[in-house]
Design a protein around this motif. Structure first.
Motif, PDB file in Angstrom:
ATOM      1  N   VAL A 107       0.970  -1.025  -0.025  1.00 54.68           N
ATOM      2  CA  VAL A 107       0.081  -0.115  -0.074  1.00 54.68           C
ATOM      3  C   VAL A 107       1.026   1.191  -0.112  1.00 54.68           C
ATOM      4  O   VAL A 107       1.846   1.397   0.965  1.00 54.68           O
ATOM      5  CB  VAL A 107      -0.950  -0.101   1.227  1.00 54.68           C
ATOM      6  CG1 VAL A 107      -0.345  -0.132   2.416  1.00 54.68           C
ATOM      7  CG2 VAL A 107      -2.102   1.175   1.072  1.00 54.68           C
ATOM      8  N   GLY A 108       0.435   2.281  -0.789  1.00 53.09           N
ATOM      9  CA  GLY A 108       1.366   3.392  -0.732  1.00 53.09           C
ATOM     10  C   GLY A 108       0.497   4.402  -0.558  1.00 53.09           C
ATOM     11  O   GLY A 108      -0.648   4.447  -0.724  1.00 53.09           O
ATOM     12  N   LEU A 109       1.046   5.631   0.168  1.00 55.14           N
ATOM     13  CA  LEU A 109       0.305   6.634   0.532  1.00 55.14           C
ATOM     14  C   LEU A 109       0.826   7.927   0.065  1.00 55.14           C
ATOM     15  O   LEU A 109       2.005   8.297   0.167  1.00 55.14           O
ATOM     16  CB  LEU A 109       0.469   6.985   2.201  1.00 55.14           C
ATOM     17  CG  LEU A 109      -0.612   6.007   2.898  1.00 55.14           C
ATOM     18  CD1 LEU A 109      -0.099   4.686   2.665  1.00 55.14           C
ATOM     19  CD2 LEU A 109      -0.759   6.517   4.521  1.00 55.14           C
ATOM     20  N   LYS A 110       0.208   8.498  -1.103  1.00 60.79           N
ATOM     21  CA  LYS A 110       0.658   9.751  -1.652  1.00 60.79           C
ATOM     22  C   LYS A 110       0.484  10.883  -0.817  1.00 60.79           C
ATOM     23  O   LYS A 110      -0.883  11.250  -0.446  1.00 60.79           O
ATOM     24  CB  LYS A 110      -0.122  10.024  -2.920  1.00 60.79           C
ATOM     25  CG  LYS A 110       0.325   8.806  -4.116  1.00 60.79           C
ATOM     26  CD  LYS A 110       0.071   9.729  -5.473  1.00 60.79           C
ATOM     27  CE  LYS A 110      -1.325   9.558  -5.626  1.00 60.79           C
ATOM     28  NZ  LYS A 110      -1.841   9.820  -7.102  1.00 60.79           N
ATOM     29  N   GLY A 111       1.414  11.866  -0.385  1.00 59.46           N
ATOM     30  CA  GLY A 111       1.273  12.632   0.796  1.00 59.46           C
ATOM     31  C   GLY A 111       1.188  14.102  -0.011  1.00 59.46           C
ATOM     32  O   GLY A 111       1.057  15.142   0.956  1.00 59.46           O
ATOM     33  N   SER A 112       1.642  14.383  -1.379  1.00 57.60           N
ATOM     34  CA  SER A 112       1.520  15.736  -1.715  1.00 57.60           C
ATOM     35  C   SER A 112       0.425  16.122  -2.633  1.00 57.60           C
ATOM     36  O   SER A 112      -0.343  15.115  -3.303  1.00 57.60           O
ATOM     37  CB  SER A 112       2.883  15.938  -2.697  1.00 57.60           C
ATOM     38  OG  SER A 112       2.662  17.045  -3.362  1.00 57.60           O
ATOM     39  N   PHE A 113      -0.113  17.245  -2.625  1.00 55.76           N
ATOM     40  CA  PHE A 113      -1.466  17.580  -3.220  1.00 55.76           C
ATOM     41  C   PHE A 113      -1.010  17.700  -4.876  1.00 55.76           C
ATOM     42  O   PHE A 113      -1.883  17.524  -5.712  1.00 55.76           O
ATOM     43  CB  PHE A 113      -1.681  19.268  -2.889  1.00 55.76           C
ATOM     44  CG  PHE A 113      -2.899  19.190  -2.049  1.00 55.76           C
ATOM     45  CD1 PHE A 113      -4.339  18.529  -2.416  1.00 55.76           C
ATOM     46  CD2 PHE A 113      -2.975  19.371  -0.674  1.00 55.76           C
ATOM     47  CE1 PHE A 113      -5.393  18.635  -1.905  1.00 55.76           C
ATOM     48  CE2 PHE A 113      -4.178  19.291  -0.042  1.00 55.76           C
ATOM     49  CZ  PHE A 113      -5.374  19.042  -0.604  1.00 55.76           C
ATOM     50  N   ARG A 114       0.477  17.824  -4.851  1.00 53.17           N
ATOM     51  CA  ARG A 114       0.740  17.927  -6.536  1.00 53.17           C
ATOM     52  C   ARG A 114       1.081  16.651  -7.071  1.00 53.17           C
ATOM     53  O   ARG A 114       1.914  15.824  -6.680  1.00 53.17           O
ATOM     54  CB  ARG A 114       2.172  18.698  -6.270  1.00 53.17           C
ATOM     55  CG  ARG A 114       2.112  19.918  -5.620  1.00 53.17           C
ATOM     56  CD  ARG A 114       3.237  20.993  -6.029  1.00 53.17           C
ATOM     57  NE  ARG A 114       4.468  20.624  -5.943  1.00 53.17           N
ATOM     58  CZ  ARG A 114       5.603  21.200  -6.154  1.00 53.17           C
ATOM     59  NH1 ARG A 114       5.284  22.488  -6.625  1.00 53.17           N
ATOM     60  NH2 ARG A 114       6.902  20.673  -5.964  1.00 53.17           N
ATOM     61  N   THR A 115      -0.065  16.195  -7.724  1.00 52.20           N
ATOM     62  CA  THR A 115      -0.389  14.793  -8.255  1.00 52.20           C
ATOM     63  C   THR A 115       1.121  14.420  -9.198  1.00 52.20           C
ATOM     64  O   THR A 115       1.383  13.174  -9.023  1.00 52.20           O
ATOM     65  CB  THR A 115      -1.472  14.743  -9.271  1.00 52.20           C
ATOM     66  OG1 THR A 115      -2.601  15.299  -8.437  1.00 52.20           O
ATOM     67  CG2 THR A 115      -1.885  13.386  -9.512  1.00 52.20           C
ATOM     68  N   ARG A 116       1.574  15.495  -9.889  1.00 45.98           N
ATOM     69  CA  ARG A 116       2.747  15.135 -10.782  1.00 45.98           C
ATOM     70  C   ARG A 116       3.825  15.581 -10.042  1.00 45.98           C
ATOM     71  O   ARG A 116       4.898  16.050 -10.536  1.00 45.98           O
ATOM     72  CB  ARG A 116       2.462  15.712 -12.172  1.00 45.98           C
ATOM     73  CG  ARG A 116       1.661  14.771 -12.804  1.00 45.98           C
ATOM     74  CD  ARG A 116       1.413  15.214 -14.000  1.00 45.98           C
ATOM     75  NE  ARG A 116       2.643  15.448 -15.036  1.00 45.98           N
ATOM     76  CZ  ARG A 116       3.548  14.520 -15.753  1.00 45.98           C
ATOM     77  NH1 ARG A 116       3.116  13.391 -15.707  1.00 45.98           N
ATOM     78  NH2 ARG A 116       4.462  15.002 -16.146  1.00 45.98           N
ATOM     79  N   GLY A 117       3.907  15.750  -8.833  1.00 41.93           N
ATOM     80  CA  GLY A 117       4.966  16.373  -7.895  1.00 41.93           C
ATOM     81  C   GLY A 117       6.179  15.542  -7.826  1.00 41.93           C
ATOM     82  O   GLY A 117       6.080  14.375  -7.985  1.00 41.93           O
ATOM     83  N   ASN A 118       7.023  15.800  -6.970  1.00 43.06           N
ATOM     84  CA  ASN A 118       8.357  15.052  -7.030  1.00 43.06           C
ATOM     85  C   ASN A 118       7.909  13.602  -6.001  1.00 43.06           C
ATOM     86  O   ASN A 118       8.345  12.641  -6.785  1.00 43.06           O
ATOM     87  CB  ASN A 118       9.534  15.892  -6.429  1.00 43.06           C
ATOM     88  CG  ASN A 118       9.931  16.974  -7.205  1.00 43.06           C
ATOM     89  OD1 ASN A 118       9.942  16.911  -8.145  1.00 43.06           O
ATOM     90  ND2 ASN A 118       9.749  18.162  -6.823  1.00 43.06           N
ATOM     91  N   SER A 119       7.760  13.944  -4.886  1.00 44.41           N
ATOM     92  CA  SER A 119       7.505  12.751  -4.063  1.00 44.41           C
ATOM     93  C   SER A 119       6.678  11.652  -4.678  1.00 44.41           C
ATOM     94  O   SER A 119       6.592  10.434  -4.629  1.00 44.41           O
ATOM     95  CB  SER A 119       6.941  13.092  -2.530  1.00 44.41           C
ATOM     96  OG  SER A 119       5.838  13.739  -2.612  1.00 44.41           O
TER      97      SER A 119
END
Ligand SMILES: Cc1cc2nc3c(=O)[nH]c(=O)nc-3n(C[C@H](O)[C@H](O)[C@H](O)COP(=O)(O)O)c2cc1C
Length: 321
Positions: A4-16
């Protein structure tokens, strides 16, 4: 295996998020089942410090965090991707971390062991704009206590400094390939395990206990799943109680149908003793443990079945060595 991955940035195509997507894509190619959560777009309230989890063992806030607890319990690997915000994670990730106090309470106040804990690893992926040596110290310290609280070993911190613009990691000469390499290195030991599917009719008692014991005793060599031919609505509460007597936490489990495992081809099927109602999957060896159904019987009967299953699982592990 499940990640399971948790994307933490609002910027969908951002760095993290880009590094996380790369990691998960590689994991998928290698054969993992992956699920990515877009945390900023989920409804997750901050912890209110009400103390319910410490008194009752669960969080009373009815929001999307309730979907995340079972995924944490199911996962072999939990990957958290976050930008550095003032030397910590994003507020959305911090809300998930704080709400995980419910799992911390089950582990440290109720002294219950999550069956998957020995095999579970936690990974941090983080990017920051500056280049100082302390840039990821805050995030790594938080990650250490977070992963411990949710019963995962903090295995790796994949970090990238000097990531200023939204596209910075894509322009970096090594960031993307590093993320893929980390995925490969971390996954290989998991992928060598033998896949065993424990089957019974309702997936409410016997097969759930068998999969839990297999994770506890043999998770390093066996990837255990359980399912039923006609799944019940809930797992059996007496089964949950007798497992808790042994310090094993069966919370957050739901009965599943064997058809949920279309993507996952077991190397061995072990039937609990439900005869004709168990499905036949062509080409896969089948063992039958022929155990009586403890549903509707006394708690002592359930304890007996629990212990018999544990003994059989221990023998299974010896066979695998
Ligand atoms: C609110 C906020 C706080 C930030 N704090 C830091 C910081 O303390 N140190 C740093 O190096 N970069 C900081 N940054 C920059 C981000 O960490 C950096 O641009 C990162 O690569 C963004 O990741 P993303 O593209 O995944 O959103 C901050 C950015 C924002 C918006």
């Amino acid at each position: 295996m499940f990640i399971v991955g948790l994307k933490g940035s609002f910027r969908t195509r951002g760095n993290s998020n880009t590094l996380m997507a790369t990691f998960l894509e590689k994991a998928k190619i290698l054969g993992a089942d992956t699920h990515c959560l877009d945390i900023p777009n989920m409804d997750i309230s901050p912890c209110r410090g009400c103390g319910t989890c410490e008194r009752k063992g669960f969080c009373p806030i009815d929001d999307d965090m309730q979907k995340i607890y079972p995924l944490f319990r199911k996962a072999d690997i939990i990957v958290v991707a976050t930008p550095v915000y003032f030397y910590g994670p994003s507020a959305q990730i911090k809300a998930v971390i704080d709400r995980s106090q419910a799992l911390w309470s089950r582990k440290y106040i109720y002294k219950l062991t999550d069956p998957g804990m020995k095999q579970r690893k936690g990974i941090i992926i983080s990017t920051g704009a500056t280049k100082g040596k302390n840039l990821f110290q805050g995030i790594n310290l938080i990650a250490k206590y977070f992963f411990d609280g949710i019963s995962a070993e903090f295995a790796e911190s994949i970090t990238c400094r000097g990531m200023e613009g939204i596209d910075a990691v894509r322009k970096d000469p090594t960031a993307i390939s590093d993320s893929k390499e980390h995925a490969e290195k971390l996954l290989l030991p998991y992928l060598k395990r033998k896949k065993v599917l424990f089957l019974c009719r309702e997936n409410a008692c016997r097969s759930q206990m068998a999969a839990a014991f297999a994770k506890i005793h043999s998770g390093h060599i066996i990837e255990a799943e359980s399912a039923g031919s006609s799944p019940a609505k809930e797992v059996n509460p007496i089964m949950r109680d007798v497992m808790a007597e042994k310090g094993i936490d069966m919370a957050f489990l739901k009965p599943k149908s064997y058809s949920d495992f279309d993507y996952w081809r077991p190397d061995l099927i072990i039937q609990m003793g439900c005869g004709d109602t168990c499905p036949y999957l062509p080409g896969i060896p089948v063992e039958d443990w022929d155990l009586p159904d403890p549903a509707g019987r006394s708690i002592d009967f359930m304890r007996g079945i629990r212990d018999e299953i544990e003994e059989k699982v221990i023998l299974l592990q010896k066979d695998e060595k």
